[in-house]
Design a protein around this motif. Structure first.
Motif, short mmCIF file in Angstrom:
data_model
loop_
_atom_site.label_atom_id
_atom_site.label_comp_id
_atom_site.label_asym_id
_atom_site.label_seq_id
_atom_site.Cartn_x
_atom_site.Cartn_y
_atom_site.Cartn_z
N PRO A 289 0.43 -1.43 0.17
CA PRO A 289 -0.10 0.13 0.26
C PRO A 289 0.94 1.69 -0.71
CG PRO A 289 -0.43 -0.97 2.49
CD PRO A 289 0.55 -2.16 0.81
N GLY A 290 0.10 2.46 -1.16
CA GLY A 290 1.06 3.35 -0.88
C GLY A 290 0.47 4.83 -1.11
N LYS A 291 -0.81 4.83 -0.97
CA LYS A 291 -1.74 5.63 -0.79
C LYS A 291 -3.00 5.53 0.24
CE LYS A 291 -4.21 8.89 -4.30
NZ LYS A 291 -3.38 10.36 -3.32
N PHE A 292 -3.75 6.70 1.18
CA PHE A 292 -3.94 6.43 2.22
C PHE A 292 -5.47 7.16 2.05
CE2 PHE A 292 -0.14 4.46 3.11
CZ PHE A 292 -0.28 3.11 3.62
N GLU A 293 -5.64 8.24 1.22
CA GLU A 293 -6.59 9.43 1.16
C GLU A 293 -7.19 9.50 0.05
OE1 GLU A 293 -2.74 9.97 0.66
OE2 GLU A 293 -3.55 9.97 3.28
N PHE A 294 -8.13 10.10 -0.59
CA PHE A 294 -7.96 10.72 -1.62
C PHE A 294 -9.40 11.52 -1.36
CE2 PHE A 294 -7.32 6.56 -3.24
CZ PHE A 294 -6.59 6.81 -4.89
N GLY A 295 -9.33 12.81 -1.77
CA GLY A 295 -9.72 13.92 -0.66
C GLY A 295 -9.83 14.01 0.29
#
Length: 551
Positions: free
Chosen positions: A57-63
């Motif tokens: 995992p490398g990205k933990f949010e969107f907006g």
């Protein structure tokens, strides 16, 4: 007996104090799509020629939306290319449908393991209400491992979707649906490979006749066949279907056991409540909430002949335990020896929420870590020749120097005793047990072996590298404060004459300093550092990886 075992294990394990925060290791990173050079310290052996590929995992949010569980983060692929003593680094986010849709709408619109996507706020109230009654499609966020079928690389998770990828550029290619080739609803990210080039995996299926665990075989690529730049799982088949002991509460599984002639499926007491699964979106709960650890169930080992697909009529069972990763398995004089990393409290999977992993240094982090069970290497021995003539209540394990026992307790049933089957000394407890085991897979998988490599878990993430001698239980250790190594991967030297002739590769990250990542190269025999390749990037803590040799 089970509760006694839990208490004894906890009593023997040291309690941590003053653990540092690892929040930076579960923070969103930037991709590095074009290879950059690294700074070499020491020496990288010139015979290493290939790419160390890592996933996680490398990205933990969107907006404004945030993921709940570590497993939910968007897949990020990493490549350390090693050639003539030099190393370059590159990384890319997997352009899965999940990633693309979330990016386009700048919010989480695809549900993941621990995060339920909320209804579109732009819909009217009735549309939002009825959307809860629609079971969401499985994610293709394949952030667990790199796997190989017929010579092609794919990234995989635990749904029915994989993504084919280019191992050189890390370009995302087509989405692959297992259910278009075989009748399964999902498959693991931990296949096994035989020496003929075939790949084996496990998938599940369910319908009116019940819930089944299925063994899948994908044949090797055809010789001299023209290679097309597209997915090829043609010829995949289910060679055995194992009915769940309780169809409404089947077991979760992450991997399976394979020797030269057998496959063993471990039906463990981490249960999936199918009724809750059908209703979890209506209840507004994420998928990990339908998984429960239930030690009232025993562990069952289903033995299958890998060549015929025939399942043994003997029921092999043991006390409750859970396992994520196998170490190795081999046959010896009429017995199947299985080594695996085992825990005695399966609640741990649900505990890896981002809230827990981002706890502050000190008391809060200590409390979380000390509440977790330690995974330890354990050996089970299955007698392969059990019939109506086999005596009851006698230890059937006659192999010299083996402490594991097995007794026929009823007709057609053999119970495995775990009390004497630990594959370690108390020294290992000082390093918090271990996980992410790896061996010299190409030469020793499914065969008698002596060494394995793993991460020691003196923190909630691995904080040391270990080499274990399964003959003597001797440990060799690489450990430095503030450094968190990835799963170690063994690469054999081209003129290897012994099992541990080669190197061990691991990516080292730290929460103490920005952009201080390095690729570590250890001599596998002495477990001492040969060299490192420093790269000025932040890499989140990942899951699994492979070495793609270039010949």
């Amino acid at each position: 007996m089970y509760s006694q075992l839990i208490k004894e294990t906890y009593k023997r394990c040291p309690q941590a104090s003053g653990l540092e925060s690892i929040a930076p290791l579960v923070s969103t990173a930037e991709e590095t799509p074009h290879p950059i050079t690294t700074t070499i310290k020491g020496t990288i052996p010139t015979w290493i020629n290939g790419s160390f590929l890592r996933n996680g995992p490398g990205k933990f949010e969107f907006g404004e939306d945030r993921y709940t569980h570590w497993f939910d983060g968007m897949a990020m692929m990493h490549r350390f290319h090693i050639c003539e003593g030099n190393v370059t680094y590159s990384s890319r986010f997997l352009r899965s449908d999940s990633y693309v849709l979330n990016s386009e709408r700048n919010r989480i619109v695809v549900s993941e393991f621990g995060t339920l996507a909320m209804p579109d706020p732009c819909k009217n109230i009735f549309a939002r209400f009825f959307s809860r009654f629609t079971i969401p499609k499985a994610t293709d966020n394949a952030g667990v491992n790199f796997v190989k079928y017929k010579g092609d690389y794919y990234v995989s998770t635990e749904t029915n979707y994989m993504r084919r990828v280019d191992p050189q550029s890390l370009e995302t290619k087509e989405k692959v649906d297992w259910s278009q080739y075989v009748a399964v609803n999902a498959a693991t990210a931990h296949p096994h490979y035989d020496r003929d080039g075939a790949t084996y995996n496990m998938g599940n299926s369910y319908g009116t006749s019940g819930f089944f665990y299925n063994i899948i075989r994908v044949p090797p690529p055809e010789e001299n066949a023209a290679k097309e730049d597209s997915e090829d799982l043609n010829g995949a088949q289910v060679i055995c279907s194992i009915q769940a002991s309780e169809s409404r509460k089947p077991s979760y599984f992450h991997s399976f056991v394979m020797s030269e002639n057998y496959i063993v499926f471990v039906e463990q007491p981490i249960k999936l409540d199918l009724l809750k699964f059908m209703l979890y979106r209506i209840a507004g709960k994420s998928f990990h909430k339908v998984m429960t650890w239930d030690p009232t169930y025993e562990t069952i080992f289903h033995l299958v002949n890998r060549h015929t697909g025939k399942k043994s009529e003997v029921k092999y069972c043991a006390a409750p335990m859970f396992t994520l990763h196998q170490i190795n398995a081999f046959e010896d004089s009429g017995f199947l020896v299985m080594d695996m990393c085992c825990g005695d409290d399966g609640e741990v999977i649900a505990d890896y929420t981002l809230e827990n992993l981002r706890r502050d240094t000190g008391e809060e982090m200590d409390k979380f870590y000390n509440s977790m069970c330690r995974n330890l290497p354990r050996r089970y021995v299955l007698p392969l020749s059990v019939d109506e003539e086999t005596p009851l209540d006698q230890n059937l394990v006659t192999l010299p120097n083996y402490k594991a026992t097995a007794k026929k307790t009823n007709p057609g049933e053999v119970r495995l005793n775990i009390m004497q089957s630990e594959l370690h000394d108390d020294e290992l407890l000082q390093y918090g047990g271990l996980e992410f085991p790896q061996i010299n897979y190409d030469q020793y998988n499914g065969r008698p072996y002596r060494y394995f490599y793993a991460c020691g878990f003196g923190h909630v993430f691995g904080d040391s590298l270990l080499k274990m001698d399964v003959h003597t239980k001797e440990l060799k250790v690489w450990r430095y404060p503030g450094f968190f190594p990835s799963e170690p991967v063994f690469v054999a030297s081209p003129r290897a004459t012994e099992e541990d002739d080669g190197v061990v590769l691991s990516v080292i990250i730290t929460p103490r300093e920005e952009k201080s990542t390095f690729l570590l190269v250890l001599d596998a025999k002495t477990f001492t550092e040969l060299g490192r390749a420093e790269v000025p990037v932040n890499i989140p803590y990942g899951t699994h990886g492979v070495f793609n040799g270039m010949g």
